[in-house]
Enzyme design. Structure first.
Site, mmCIF file in Angstrom:
data_model
loop_
_atom_site.group_PDB
_atom_site.id
_atom_site.type_symbol
_atom_site.label_atom_id
_atom_site.label_comp_id
_atom_site.label_asym_id
_atom_site.label_seq_id
_atom_site.Cartn_x
_atom_site.Cartn_y
_atom_site.Cartn_z
ATOM 1 N N GLU A 60 -9.637 6.697 3.041
ATOM 2 C CA GLU A 60 -8.732 6.856 1.866
ATOM 3 C C GLU A 60 -9.534 6.814 0.597
ATOM 4 O O GLU A 60 -10.465 5.870 0.700
ATOM 5 C CB GLU A 60 -7.695 5.890 1.840
ATOM 6 C CG GLU A 60 -6.762 5.639 3.080
ATOM 7 C CD GLU A 60 -5.329 5.279 3.061
ATOM 8 O OE1 GLU A 60 -5.209 4.224 2.092
ATOM 9 O OE2 GLU A 60 -4.480 5.759 3.591
ATOM 10 N N CYS B 284 0.847 -1.240 0.041
ATOM 11 C CA CYS B 284 0.109 0.011 0.028
ATOM 12 C C CYS B 284 0.917 1.344 -0.066
ATOM 13 O O CYS B 284 2.149 1.245 0.497
ATOM 14 C CB CYS B 284 -0.867 0.122 1.277
ATOM 15 S SG CYS B 284 -2.042 -1.478 1.416
#
Length: 200
Positions: A136, A84
């Site tokens: 996010e 990520c």
């Protein structure tokens, strides 16, 4: 079936305080509206920002998972997707994701098929252990490992393993606290690339 792959010792490199790096803030439609440091974006209540989640598959369709290192400020020691990260404001998404794939797992662009965006997951998750927040606009990118093996950076990754998708879904259902809260959503988006969830 899962296969454990031991982490290798990374080459020495200057320490970077990733919490001070800038992230791109976005609105609820994913449009850029500014920037702030990583730490600020993840301080409660959280600020919606651009991120990416990479899923690397092997030719048999197994997905590469990483267990996040103990030093991670959010969801440490949980199993998650291959890697990520956050693109810098204005940075090309695929380039940022490939750079992070190399940094965390030692997987270079020459070892994988081109990263392909499968979709976007918008999510918010609170880490009870650290009081940090993930909020996010997460671009899900997929690729297939064509050659070589992962060489994880032990300062970022505790260990890695390959997991078949059916058994992995059952694991997540049975023991959700062992996995990052976004993993199931990321896997679902990736599986929708085609009816069978296959990828080239």
């Amino acid at each position: 079936m899962v296969t454990n792959v031991a982490a290798s010792t990374p080459a020495s490199a200057p320490a970077v305080d990733r919490e001070q790096l800038p992230v791109e803030l976005v609105d609820r439609a994913g449009r850029a509206i500014g920037a702030c440091p990583v730490r600020e974006a993840h301080t409660a209540p959280g600020r919606l920002h651009r991120a990416f989640s990479v899923l690397v598959y092997d030719p048999a369709g197994r997905v590469l998972l990483q267990q996040r290192a103990a030093v991670k400020t959010r969801f440490a020691l949980r199993w998650s997707n291959s890697c990520c990260g956050h693109p810098a404001p204005g940075q090309d998404l695929a380039a940022a994701a490939q750079a992070r794939l190399t940094e965390e797992l030692g997987i270079t662009a020459a070892q994988v098929t081109p990263l392909t965006e499968a979709g976007v997951l918008r999510y918010r998750a609170e880490d009870a252990a650290t009081k940090r927040v993930e909020y996010e606009w997460d671009h899900v990118l997929v690729a297939t490992l064509a050659n070589g093996v992962p060489a994880p950076d032990e300062s970022e990754v505790r260990q890695v393993r390959w997991a078949s998708q059916g058994p992995l879904a059952a694991e997540i259902d049975a023991r959700p606290d062992e996995f990052t809260p976004w993993l199931a959503g990321v896997l679902k988006i990736a599986s929708e690339i085609s009816p069978e969830g296959t990828r080239s």
